[in-house]
Every structure is written in structure tokens, then in C-alpha cells.
Design a protein around this motif. Structure first.
Motif, PDB file in Angstrom:
ATOM      1  N   ALA A 279      49.670 -24.188 -17.640  1.00 25.27           N
ATOM      2  CA  ALA A 279      51.133 -24.298 -17.565  1.00 25.27           C
ATOM      3  C   ALA A 279      51.794 -22.966 -17.235  1.00 25.27           C
ATOM      4  O   ALA A 279      52.978 -22.928 -16.889  1.00 25.27           O
ATOM      5  CB  ALA A 279      51.676 -24.845 -18.878  1.00 25.27           C
TER       6      ALA A 279
ATOM      7  N   PHE B 105      53.769 -23.124 -10.018  1.00 26.16           N
ATOM      8  CA  PHE B 105      53.755 -24.582  -9.844  1.00 26.16           C
ATOM      9  C   PHE B 105      52.935 -25.014  -8.623  1.00 26.16           C
ATOM     10  O   PHE B 105      53.002 -24.406  -7.548  1.00 26.16           O
ATOM     11  CB  PHE B 105      55.184 -25.098  -9.702  1.00 26.16           C
TER      12      PHE B 105
ATOM     13  N   VAL C 184      55.010 -25.340 -13.939  1.00 27.17           N
ATOM     14  CA  VAL C 184      56.099 -26.225 -14.381  1.00 27.17           C
ATOM     15  C   VAL C 184      56.994 -26.538 -13.179  1.00 27.17           C
ATOM     16  O   VAL C 184      57.384 -25.636 -12.430  1.00 27.17           O
ATOM     17  CB  VAL C 184      56.934 -25.553 -15.493  1.00 27.17           C
TER      18      VAL C 184
ATOM     19  N   ARG D  63      60.600 -27.722 -11.809  1.00 26.84           N
ATOM     20  CA  ARG D  63      61.989 -27.748 -12.275  1.00 26.84           C
ATOM     21  C   ARG D  63      62.904 -28.239 -11.150  1.00 26.84           C
ATOM     22  O   ARG D  63      62.653 -27.955  -9.981  1.00 26.84           O
ATOM     23  CB  ARG D  63      62.431 -26.364 -12.737  1.00 26.84           C
TER      24      ARG D  63
ATOM     25  N   GLU E 131      62.565 -31.054 -15.987  1.00 29.82           N
ATOM     26  CA  GLU E 131      61.328 -30.328 -15.715  1.00 29.82           C
ATOM     27  C   GLU E 131      60.125 -31.152 -16.120  1.00 29.82           C
ATOM     28  O   GLU E 131      60.222 -32.082 -16.920  1.00 29.82           O
ATOM     29  CB  GLU E 131      61.309 -28.966 -16.433  1.00 29.82           C
TER      30      GLU E 131
ATOM     31  N   ARG F  53      55.787 -30.541 -16.946  1.00 24.76           N
ATOM     32  CA  ARG F  53      54.776 -29.510 -17.157  1.00 24.76           C
ATOM     33  C   ARG F  53      53.431 -29.924 -16.568  1.00 24.76           C
ATOM     34  O   ARG F  53      53.216 -31.080 -16.218  1.00 24.76           O
ATOM     35  CB  ARG F  53      54.631 -29.204 -18.648  1.00 24.76           C
TER      36      ARG F  53
END
Length: 609
Positions: free
Chosen positions: A200, A204, A229, A231, A267, A269
Motif C-alpha cells: 500500500a 499506485f 492507493v 484517489r 480512495e 487501497r
């Protein structure tokens, strides 16, 4: 933060997979007690409901004791294997669902082989354990043998087993245990499968595995967040499998699965399965990543297509009567869009700008595509399916696709089935009793020999036989396979068929049309009783004289015509024929409508031979 479990459900057609998902959704509290929910809620596509099969991979999620379980429903038919190969990369474990009477079948084998090769941990659910002819313990042994034959690891062979009835909504560790709810299954899923392993903290990245089009959001890509993550409004880059930059953009919408709905979130994860919107070029097998870390994620290779068909615009005299999409431009755009989202389908342009070569896994997959097109208002003509040959790189020998065919049939019909498969160059590899007066036959047969056989098979077994097909390998060409033995009756005029004319034509063969049907020159209206084609006039009326009036003649009684469904029509036609498909009609026709053009073509072929 909610714990996650990502699982796929694997099963053969009609073994109860979608019904089990229904019950998981109900018993987890996803639906209110008084909420009206359609049966087989995951089969959202009209054709899925009508055919009783899963065509498109779909995601759902349930909450159980604070753990969110993302469930991926996989297609059970090998023709839709392109869906299977991609979506298995999103999950960490698999529920292998097997019928308590039938045992593991070819499509179970196909998808399980893919899952085991990826290292997924299995849970075996022996479904329909309430059947009077169940043999649940024997089936469990058969599953173990199947896993061993597919090269499962020791850890995968040490799988837990539950016995269940998805229809009644219970699961148990033993057939003697209380049959109450699916709680044992929920508990086993949360214990046996661990949370997804993902970083995490890294930038991304996700691999797009499903592509859909939304009227409001545009292109929607579904996949698992491999790291980092995601977003809303974050900048991203889309990369092809070889690392080439396709586009940059922003995640305008993030959608997570809650039950069968997609819910906007701010968001997501690493490890979660999400859908994103905001990109215009990215497609299946592309990597969506943070602009700072442009490292592509490797996508799984997909098995090659084995069949091809020619799709062309409808150029019959009745073109444009039914549909509103009749131009090659619209057809080309729709086919290219299909190929973009479905990696198991390939589309190529030909020398003729109105004809497109469409490649796929099997007759069912191509039949579903054609049915989708006609429901969308397209008019088109399609050819008979052709197998895709290849040359062996070492020997230079021509090879053709071979399929494994498993047939369950009543003992009384074993002889006709074995004979028919022998004519189609099928080689029997196994024959064993399967209980209840039935025999299970296994063949290796060339794909071209199986084109159109399913209808004949159902007739030979009086509708009681079950046939499953699975791509096996490429092998040296098996030699000539006998084709259609009979010629066809071809209309030589345009207009509406007349009862008197059809009554006289009945002795010539079996008719496909009834009285008052619109026909045109070159349209096939029946099957000739002999091996040659025959041009006939279905508009011929009875000549009246001054001796008797038409009202005093005996009434004409016609035999009910044979009605061919879309798949039957595609399998029936020969190489010089087409199926005209419109929203309202399925007609058979000659490729060249004029008899003079057909004679010229025949003369050219004989001269070149």
C-alpha cells in the motif's frame, strides 16, 4: 480499515454457481428481507437469463463479520475463456463448485487448470447434495484426481470440502451435519483465504481486466489495485504491456463494489477490486499507474481463437426493412469496440470494405455476438464458421484445432453417438458408466467436424444427451469430414409465398418457410430431398378456368415448416451460402443471389480445379 478477501467461483455450466452467489448475497444481509430481487441476480445480461449461462465476468461483494469478500463470477463455458484468463489475476483463491451427481466436467477442468497454474488456493463445494442421485463422496475423490492430473501442488491438493445445496441455501462439512445456512462456507472463506498481499506504500498501479461502456461515465475499467492507493482526481498514466505510454489523465470516478452495485468512493487501497473512469484510450491488459512509476504489470497470455466467420453488411433485396444500423461504417465500429473489450475475439478487415473477418473461440461465442448485434438494430450477413489452421514451425505440417468432447448419454443411444463421432473423425479416449443407466464417452475430435453437430446430437439422443466441448490442442490434419448431404431449394422469384406453390413443393423436400412469407431470388426456402440444389417458384398460383371456381377446390393443408434458430442456421449453411440476420428475421440465402452469377462462379471453380 476493512479486511479483504478476493475469490472467484469456478463451475461447469448449470452446476449452480450463480444460484450460490444469490444465496451468499441474501444471507450476508446485502439485500433487505422484504427486497424484491430477481433470481440469478448476477446474470444481468438478457442472453444470460435466456440461455441460463454466464457470459460476462462480473464482480460483487458481501460483508461477513467485518470482512469484505469480493466475489468474481466466472463464465462456465470454454468459449468465453478470454474472460476467465483475465479475471483470475484479480483474486487470491477459488471456490470450485461441482455437481454432486455429474462430478467435474470439461469446463470445470478448463477454468480450474488456469486457477491452479496461477497458484490460487481452492475450496471445493460439492453442490446439489440434496439430489436423490447424489454421489458426493465419489465426486470429492474425482475432484482430487482431477487436481492431481492438472499438476496441483501439495498445498492445493490439501483442499477443504463442503457439501451444499445452493438452491436451499445450506452448506455443511459433512452430509450428516445439520443443513441450516451458508455460515460454514462464509467461515471457511475467511479462514482459508488470506487477505491480498499488496504494497500500500508503493506508487499506485492496477491492471485493467474488464472494459465496459457507460452512457454517463464513458469507458469504465475494472481491475485489482496491485499496489499503492487510488484517489479521485489523481493523475495517472496508461501503459501498454510493452511499456509504451498510451495516454495520461485523471481518475474522475472511483467505484467500489457493494453487493451487486458499484458505489462511488474517494480512495481504494492495494488489494481492492475497483472500477475507474476518466481514461479514453486505455483498454484490457493495459496498466494504469502513477506518472512517477511507469512500470507495466504483465498480463496473462490468452489462448488463441480457433474459429473465424465473415461478417458483412446485409445486401439482400430486403436490406433496411428491419434494422436501423445497416452501413459497413457502423458495423466496423461496433466490431472493433467488441474486440477491444473482449480479448478472445479478433477482428480483421478484408479486401472487401464491406466484409470483416471475426475470429473467436467457438460457435457459441460467435453466436452470442451475432445475437447481440441483431438486438442492437444491426442488419448483417454471416458465413459458415471456418477453423483456423496453422503450420507446425518444426515440420511445416498443417495442423487443426482439436477439442475434447465429453458426452453423457443414455445407454440406448451410445451406438448412434459413437458412429456419428467416428464419421466426424472423433477418436474415443474413454468410455465408462456414469450411473442411472447413462454412459460417459470422451472423444478427441477436430473442431471442424463438430460444427453443426449439436443439433444432430440432440435429435439422436431424443434431447436427453449432454455434450461438453473444450479446446485441447492443435494436431495434424485429420482428413476429410463429410459435409451436408442434401442440396437446398432456392427461390427464383420475389414476393410472398403462396400455399398452392408450397403444397406442390413439399414432395421436393422439407420447407423452412410457411405461406405468406416474403421471399426473394436466391433465398433458401427449404432442403432438397436430393444432393443437388434446385431452383423453385414459391409464388406459383393455381390457374382458374371456367369449369370450376377456386372456392369449390379442396383446401390446401401444409406441413409445419422447419424453423431454424440462429445457431442452427449458421451450422446448416454451406460455404457458398450466408445467413441474413436482422432484428426480426433469420433467413438463409445463397452468397450470389443471381443464378447466372452462381453458374459463372461454378464454371470458374471447375476450370481452376
Amino acid at each position: 480499515m476493512t479486511e479483504l478477501r478476493n475469490i472467484a467461483i469456478i463451475a461447469h455450466v448449470d452446476h449452480g454457481k450463480t444460484t450460490l452467489v444469490d444465496q451468499l448475497l441474501r444471507q450476508s444481509g446485502t439485500f433487505r428481507d422484504n427486497q424484491r430481487v430477481a433470481e440469478r441476480v448476477m446474470d444481468s445480461n438478457d442472453q444470460e437469463r435466456e440461455r441460463g449461462i454466464t457470459i460476462l465476468a462480473k464482480c460483487a461483494s458481501v460483508e461477513w463479520n467485518g470482512i469484505r469478500i469480493n466475489i468474481v463470477d466466472t463464465p462456465g463455458h470454454a468459449d468465453f475463456g478470454g474472460e476467465v484468463e483475465r479475471i483470475l489475476s484479480m483474486v487470491d483463491g477459488a471456490l470450485v463448485l461441482v455437481d454432486a451427481a455429474e462430478g467435474p466436467m470439461p469446463q470445470t477442468k478448463f477454468v480450474t487448470m488456469k486457477a491452479l497454474a496461477l497458484g490460487l488456493k481452492p475450496i471445493v463445494v460439492v453442490n446439489k447434495a440434496d439430489r436423490p442421485d447424489e454421489r458426493a463422496y465419489e465426486v470429492q475423490e474425482e475432484v482430487f484426481d482431477l487436481f492431481a492430473a492438472l499438476g496441483a501442488t501439495d498445498e492445493q491438493l490439501d483442499f477443504p470440502t463442503l457439501y451444499a445445496s445452493a438452491k436451499e441455501g445450506w452448506a455443511a462439512e459433512d452430509l450428516e451435519a445439520p443443513r441450516e445456512t451458508l455460515t460454514p462456507l462464509f467461515e471457511l472463506i475467511t479462514k482459508h483465504f488470506g487477505p491480498p498481499v499488496a504494497d500500500a506504500e508503493a506508487p499506485f498501479a492496477m491492471l485493467a481486466t474488464i472494459l465496459e461502456y457507460d452512457n454517463y461515465l464513458g469507458r469504465v475499467l475494472t481491475g485489482r489495485v496491485e499496489r499503492g492507493v487510488a484517489r479521485v482526481n489523481a493523475p495517472v498514466t496508461a501503459l501498454s504491456h510493452d511499456g509504451k505510454k498510451l495516454e495520461t489523465g485523471r481518475l474522475t470516478k472511483l467505484l467500489s463494489f457493494r453487493g451487486i452495485e458499484r458505489v462511488p468512493v474517494d480512495e481504494a487501497r492495494a488489494g481492492d477490486i475497483i472500477a475507474i473512469a476518466g481514461l479514453k484510450e486505455a483498454t484490457v491488459a493495459d496498466t494504469i499507474t502513477d506518472p512517477e512509476d511507469e512500470t507495466p504489470i504483465q498480463a496473462l497470455p490468452v489462448d488463441p481463437p480457433t474459429l473465424s466467420m465473415s461478417f458483412s453488411i446485409n445486401d439482400s433485396p430486403f436490406a433496411g426493412d428491419d434494422g436501423d444500423k445497416v452501413t459497413s461504417r457502423l458495423l466496423a465500429a461496433r466490431l472493433m469496440r467488441e474486440a477491444e473489450g473482449n480479448v478472445a475475439i479478433g477482428v480483421e478487415r478484408t479486401n472487401d470494405e464491406n466484409v470483416f473477418e471475426v475470429k473467436g473461440r467457438g460457435e457459441l461465442q460467435l453466436g452470442v455476438l451475432i445475437e447481440s448485434l441483431r438486438r442492437e438494430g444491426f442488419e448483417l450477413s454471416v458465413s459458415r464458421p471456418r477453423v483456423l489452421y496453422r503450420n507446425n514451425s518444426e515440420t511445416g505440417e498443417r495442423e487443426e484445432p482439436i477439442e475434447e468432447v465429453v458426452i453423457d448419454v443414455d445407454d440406448a443411444y451410445v451406438g448412434p453417438v459413437v458412429e456419428a463421432m467416428g464419421e466426424r473423425r472423433g477418436e474415443m479416449t474413454d468410455m465408462r458408466p456414469s450411473g442411472g443407466g447413462k454412459t460417459r464417452l470422451t472423444f478427441l475430435a477436430p473442431s471442424r467436424g463438430l460444427i453443426g453437430y449439436h443439433g444432430q446430437f440432440l435429435n439422436e439422443t431424443r434431447g436427453t444427451g449432454v455434450m461438453s466441448r473444450l479446446y485441447h490442442s492443435y494436431a495434424p490434419h485429420k482428413g476429410k469430414v463429410p459435409g451436408r448431404r442434401n442440396g437446398v431449394l432456392i427461390s427464383n422469384s420475389q414476393g410472398k409465398s403462396v400455399p398452392f406453390a408450397l403444397w406442390n413443393l413439399e414432395e421436393r423436400g422439407e420447407l423452412f418457410i410457411g405461406a405468406g412469407t416474403a421471399v426473394y431470388e436466391g433465398m433458401i426456402i427449404g432442403e432438397h430431398s436430393r444432393g443437388n440444389d434446385l431452383e423453385v417458384n414459391p409464388l406459383k398460383t393455381k390457374k382458374l378456368s371456367n369449369v370450376r371456381a377456386s372456392g369449390t377446390d379442396e383446401a390446401v393443408r401444409l406441413t409445419t415448416p422447419k424453423s431454424l434458430r440462429l445457431e442452427e442456421a449458421i451450422a446448416y449453411i454451406d460455404d457458398d451460402e450466408l445467413v441474413e440476420v436482422t432484428p426480426q428475421h433469420v433467413r438463409l440465402r445463397k452468397r450470389l443471389l443471381s443464378p447466372h452469377d452462381r453458374k459463372k462462379e461454378s464454371r470458374k471453380e471447375s476450370e481452376s480445379a
